[in-house]
Write a protein that holds these residues in place. Structure first.
Motif, PDB file in Angstrom:
ATOM      1  N   ASN A 392       0.805  -1.217   0.000  1.00  0.00           N
ATOM      2  CA  ASN A 392       0.000   0.000   0.000  1.00  0.00           C
ATOM      3  C   ASN A 392       0.841   1.272   0.000  1.00  0.00           C
ATOM      4  N   MET A 393       2.155   1.100  -0.153  1.00  0.00           N
ATOM      5  CA  MET A 393       3.056   2.232  -0.091  1.00  0.00           C
ATOM      6  C   MET A 393       2.945   3.132  -1.317  1.00  0.00           C
ATOM      7  N   GLY A 394       2.698   2.519  -2.477  1.00  0.00           N
ATOM      8  CA  GLY A 394       2.697   3.269  -3.724  1.00  0.00           C
ATOM      9  C   GLY A 394       1.695   4.397  -3.739  1.00  0.00           C
ATOM     10  N   GLN A 395       0.471   4.122  -3.291  1.00  0.00           N
ATOM     11  CA  GLN A 395      -0.558   5.149  -3.293  1.00  0.00           C
ATOM     12  C   GLN A 395      -0.197   6.304  -2.364  1.00  0.00           C
ATOM     13  N   SER A 396       0.368   5.977  -1.209  1.00  0.00           N
ATOM     14  CA  SER A 396       0.751   7.033  -0.259  1.00  0.00           C
ATOM     15  C   SER A 396       1.802   7.954  -0.850  1.00  0.00           C
ATOM     16  N   VAL A 397       2.745   7.394  -1.600  1.00  0.00           N
ATOM     17  CA  VAL A 397       3.807   8.203  -2.210  1.00  0.00           C
ATOM     18  C   VAL A 397       3.259   9.022  -3.371  1.00  0.00           C
ATOM     19  N   LEU A 398       2.491   8.382  -4.247  1.00  0.00           N
ATOM     20  CA  LEU A 398       1.993   9.085  -5.429  1.00  0.00           C
ATOM     21  C   LEU A 398       1.008  10.192  -5.072  1.00  0.00           C
ATOM     22  N   LEU A 399       0.277  10.020  -3.973  1.00  0.00           N
ATOM     23  CA  LEU A 399      -0.685  11.049  -3.554  1.00  0.00           C
ATOM     24  C   LEU A 399      -0.052  12.124  -2.666  1.00  0.00           C
ATOM     25  N   GLY A 400       1.230  11.968  -2.359  1.00  0.00           N
ATOM     26  CA  GLY A 400       1.918  12.959  -1.552  1.00  0.00           C
ATOM     27  C   GLY A 400       1.681  12.820  -0.063  1.00  0.00           C
ATOM     28  N   GLN A 401       1.110  11.699   0.366  1.00  0.00           N
ATOM     29  CA  GLN A 401       0.886  11.484   1.795  1.00  0.00           C
ATOM     30  C   GLN A 401       2.181  11.143   2.519  1.00  0.00           C
ATOM     31  N   LEU A 402       3.119  10.551   1.795  1.00  0.00           N
ATOM     32  CA  LEU A 402       4.449  10.262   2.318  1.00  0.00           C
ATOM     33  C   LEU A 402       5.479  10.686   1.283  1.00  0.00           C
ATOM     34  N   THR A 403       6.566  11.283   1.712  1.00  0.00           N
ATOM     35  CA  THR A 403       7.666  11.538   0.785  1.00  0.00           C
ATOM     36  C   THR A 403       8.402  10.229   0.551  1.00  0.00           C
ATOM     37  N   PRO A 404       9.174  10.117  -0.529  1.00  0.00           N
ATOM     38  CA  PRO A 404       9.968   8.911  -0.726  1.00  0.00           C
ATOM     39  C   PRO A 404      10.846   8.587   0.481  1.00  0.00           C
ATOM     40  N   GLN A 405      11.448   9.610   1.080  1.00  0.00           N
ATOM     41  CA  GLN A 405      12.290   9.371   2.255  1.00  0.00           C
ATOM     42  C   GLN A 405      11.466   8.791   3.400  1.00  0.00           C
ATOM     43  N   GLN A 406      10.309   9.362   3.677  1.00  0.00           N
ATOM     44  CA  GLN A 406       9.464   8.872   4.769  1.00  0.00           C
ATOM     45  C   GLN A 406       8.991   7.444   4.513  1.00  0.00           C
ATOM     46  N   ALA A 407       8.601   7.152   3.285  1.00  0.00           N
ATOM     47  CA  ALA A 407       8.118   5.816   2.958  1.00  0.00           C
ATOM     48  C   ALA A 407       9.214   4.772   3.147  1.00  0.00           C
ATOM     49  N   LEU A 408      10.410   5.086   2.690  1.00  0.00           N
ATOM     50  CA  LEU A 408      11.505   4.114   2.799  1.00  0.00           C
ATOM     51  C   LEU A 408      12.039   4.043   4.226  1.00  0.00           C
ATOM     52  N   ASP A 409      11.939   5.120   4.981  1.00  0.00           N
ATOM     53  CA  ASP A 409      12.285   5.052   6.411  1.00  0.00           C
ATOM     54  C   ASP A 409      11.362   4.061   7.125  1.00  0.00           C
ATOM     55  N   GLN A 410      10.082   4.095   6.803  1.00  0.00           N
ATOM     56  CA  GLN A 410       9.132   3.172   7.418  1.00  0.00           C
ATOM     57  C   GLN A 410       9.451   1.720   7.048  1.00  0.00           C
ATOM     58  N   LEU A 411       9.756   1.495   5.774  1.00  0.00           N
ATOM     59  CA  LEU A 411      10.114   0.144   5.344  1.00  0.00           C
ATOM     60  C   LEU A 411      11.376  -0.345   6.054  1.00  0.00           C
ATOM     61  N   GLN A 412      12.356   0.525   6.193  1.00  0.00           N
ATOM     62  CA  GLN A 412      13.594   0.170   6.879  1.00  0.00           C
ATOM     63  C   GLN A 412      13.311  -0.239   8.320  1.00  0.00           C
ATOM     64  N   GLN A 413      12.456   0.509   8.992  1.00  0.00           N
ATOM     65  CA  GLN A 413      12.104   0.199  10.383  1.00  0.00           C
ATOM     66  C   GLN A 413      11.438  -1.175  10.486  1.00  0.00           C
ATOM     67  N   ILE A 414      10.553  -1.474   9.550  1.00  0.00           N
ATOM     68  CA  ILE A 414       9.886  -2.785   9.545  1.00  0.00           C
ATOM     69  C   ILE A 414      10.896  -3.901   9.323  1.00  0.00           C
ATOM     70  N   ALA A 415      11.796  -3.691   8.348  1.00  0.00           N
ATOM     71  CA  ALA A 415      12.796  -4.707   8.031  1.00  0.00           C
ATOM     72  C   ALA A 415      13.689  -5.005   9.228  1.00  0.00           C
ATOM     73  N   VAL A 416      14.157  -3.956   9.899  1.00  0.00           N
ATOM     74  CA  VAL A 416      15.032  -4.126  11.057  1.00  0.00           C
ATOM     75  C   VAL A 416      14.297  -4.803  12.189  1.00  0.00           C
ATOM     76  N   ALA A 417      13.050  -4.373  12.459  1.00  0.00           N
ATOM     77  CA  ALA A 417      12.264  -4.948  13.559  1.00  0.00           C
ATOM     78  C   ALA A 417      11.992  -6.427  13.323  1.00  0.00           C
ATOM     79  N   LYS A 418      11.669  -6.807  12.084  1.00  0.00           N
ATOM     80  CA  LYS A 418      11.354  -8.188  11.774  1.00  0.00           C
ATOM     81  C   LYS A 418      12.601  -9.073  11.712  1.00  0.00           C
ATOM     82  N   SER A 419      13.775  -8.440  11.691  1.00  0.00           N
ATOM     83  CA  SER A 419      15.026  -9.200  11.629  1.00  0.00           C
ATOM     84  C   SER A 419      15.573  -9.517  13.013  1.00  0.00           C
ATOM     85  N   ARG A 420      14.975  -8.951  14.055  1.00  0.00           N
ATOM     86  CA  ARG A 420      15.489  -9.179  15.414  1.00  0.00           C
ATOM     87  C   ARG A 420      15.126 -10.568  15.910  1.00  0.00           C
TER      88      ARG A 420
END
Length: 420
Positions: A392-420
């Motif tokens: 669901n990230m694509g719509q948030s970025v294309l509509l301006g709800q998240l900047t590319p930096q914010q969207a990828l920061d969120q993904l990074q946080q998920i990846a790190v959390a799920k790797s613990r």
């Protein structure tokens, strides 16, 4: 109605209710209903095309004729519903014996999968391309066999290119933007098909992460919010905002975009080998060509590979001998070659790959490039969670709800959390 008939009617209804209740009870038992004299293998397969179901039904029928003591309980499920279907089975402690899908490592981490070393015959194992076999290996244990593969490239409508005097497909991001603009302004058609739907967005992120010099991971660590990846996502956003992509990147799927291209309403898109089998069949008059995935200037070109994998879940009725027999049958050269040709995908066995490559020099080149291709981080358990988080990230970025930096920061946080 007299009282006698009324009594008989009530009795019949009660009998019917009891019978239905019995049927429901059988369906709720673990695993499919099975003949006690037979070994049963439940097998869940994704639907690649309209040819998938009849092809597998025929294959199962042939196998059961040779092995009358084995029953294959086959389910062919559309890709859009596949994840929810097998996850529901697993949540009810009724996993399929065999499953073909595009993730496996989180299942292996959770102890749900059998080691394929205990199932696959040595002869069959030796026939797989090592690089593809390696993608199914986690912690030194083989958990998933490759089933089919593909490489991704830029496919384009040559009629549109010829009409506009565009001699070559774009190789850099600058050329991609220029070509898309020319198609939009002069042809009044969409230039570039951007797929940010919930079943392909992670592919386009991969193409433009790597095309910027980045990627999902580096040296075993997640690098999703790296400057390179942010630049790649920002480039795609800019193409969309300039009107150089299709109008609904989060709605029209890859298959729909292929048809739009075939119908002359889209100039170019990134797709896989199945394009060559499916689109010309639907649009026999289409002139199409392919080129590399465009990259940022100064970044070396790359080949992106994708594979689906076959895994065996641990169940209370696992019969490894029957599974081994069925896998040998499934990957037998003649049968497997037929699957590959019908679906327009790449073979994962050297025997079938070698035969087809000898008949087609372009296929040989593709199979050779697959050996050094970039892949998703299949063997990392957190990959499944990251993939889901992109949906669901694509719509948030294309509509301006998240900047590319914010969207990828969120993904990074998920990846790190799920790797613990």
């Amino acid at each position: 109605m007299n009282k006698g008939k009324l009594a008989l009617g009530i009795a019949a209804l009660l009998l019917l209710a009891a019978q239905l209740g019995g049927c429901i009870g059988v369906q709720e038992q673990d695993g499919p209903p099975r003949d006690a004299a037979k070994r049963v293998i439940s097998f869940v397969v994704p639907e690649y095309s309209t040819a998938t179901k009849p092809q597998f039904e025929s294959l199962v029928k042939d196998f059961e004729a040779i092995h009358p003591d084995v029953e294959i309980a086959l389910q062919v499920i559309n890709w859009d519903f596949l994840d929810s279907a097998y996850n529901t089975m697993i949540s009810k402690n009724q996993p399929p014996d065999l499953l073909i899908t595009n993730v496996y490592a989180h299942f292996a981490r959770d102890g749900l999968l059998s080691s394929m070393e205990d199932i696959v015959s040595p002869a069959l194992k030796s026939r797989f391309y090592p690089v593809l076999l390696n993608n199914g290996t986690m912690g030194g244990v083989l958990y998933a066999l490759p089933y089919v593969a593909s490489t991704r490239e830029m496919y384009y409508n040559k009629d549109i290119f010829d009409e506009l005097g565009i001699a070559e497909p774009p190789r850099t991001w600058t050329e991609l933007e220029e070509t898309a603009r020319k198609i939009k302004e002069l042809k009044r058609e969409d230039g570039f098909g951007l797929d940010f739907t919930d079943n392909e967005i992670w592919a386009y992120l991969s193409y433009f992460f790597i095309g910027a010099g980045g990627g999902w991971m580096k040296d075993g660590k997640w690098t999703i919010n790296s400057p390179e990846n942010v630049e790649g996502l920002t480039f795609l956003l800019n193409l969309y905002e300039k009107g150089l992509t299709d109008a609904e990147p989060t709605v029209t799927t890859r298959d729909e975009k292929q048809r739009i291209l075939g119908n002359g309403k889209l100039g170019m898109m990134i797709s896989g080998n199945y394009f060559t089998a499916v689109v010309p069949r639907e649009f026999p008059g289409l002139k199409w060509r392919l080129g590399p995935i465009p990259v940022k200037k100064g970044i070396p070109p790359f080949v992106f590979g994708v594979q689906d994998m076959l895994m065996a879940f641990k169940t209370d009725h696992t019969d490894k001998k029957a599974l081994s027999q069925f896998l040998d049958f499934l990957y037998e050269d003649g049968r497997y070659e037929d699957v590959i040709l019908r679906e327009g995908l790449l073979p994962v066995t050297r025997t079938v790959g070698g035969k087809l490559a000898a008949q087609d020099s372009s296929l040989k080149q593709t199979l050779d490039s697959l050996q050094t291709a970039k892949f998703y981080p299949y063997s990392v358990p957190a990959w499944s969670a990251v993939l889901d988080a992109t949906r669901n990230m694509g719509q948030s970025v294309l509509l301006g709800q998240l900047t590319p930096q914010q969207a990828l920061d969120q993904l990074q946080q998920i990846a790190v959390a799920k790797s613990r």
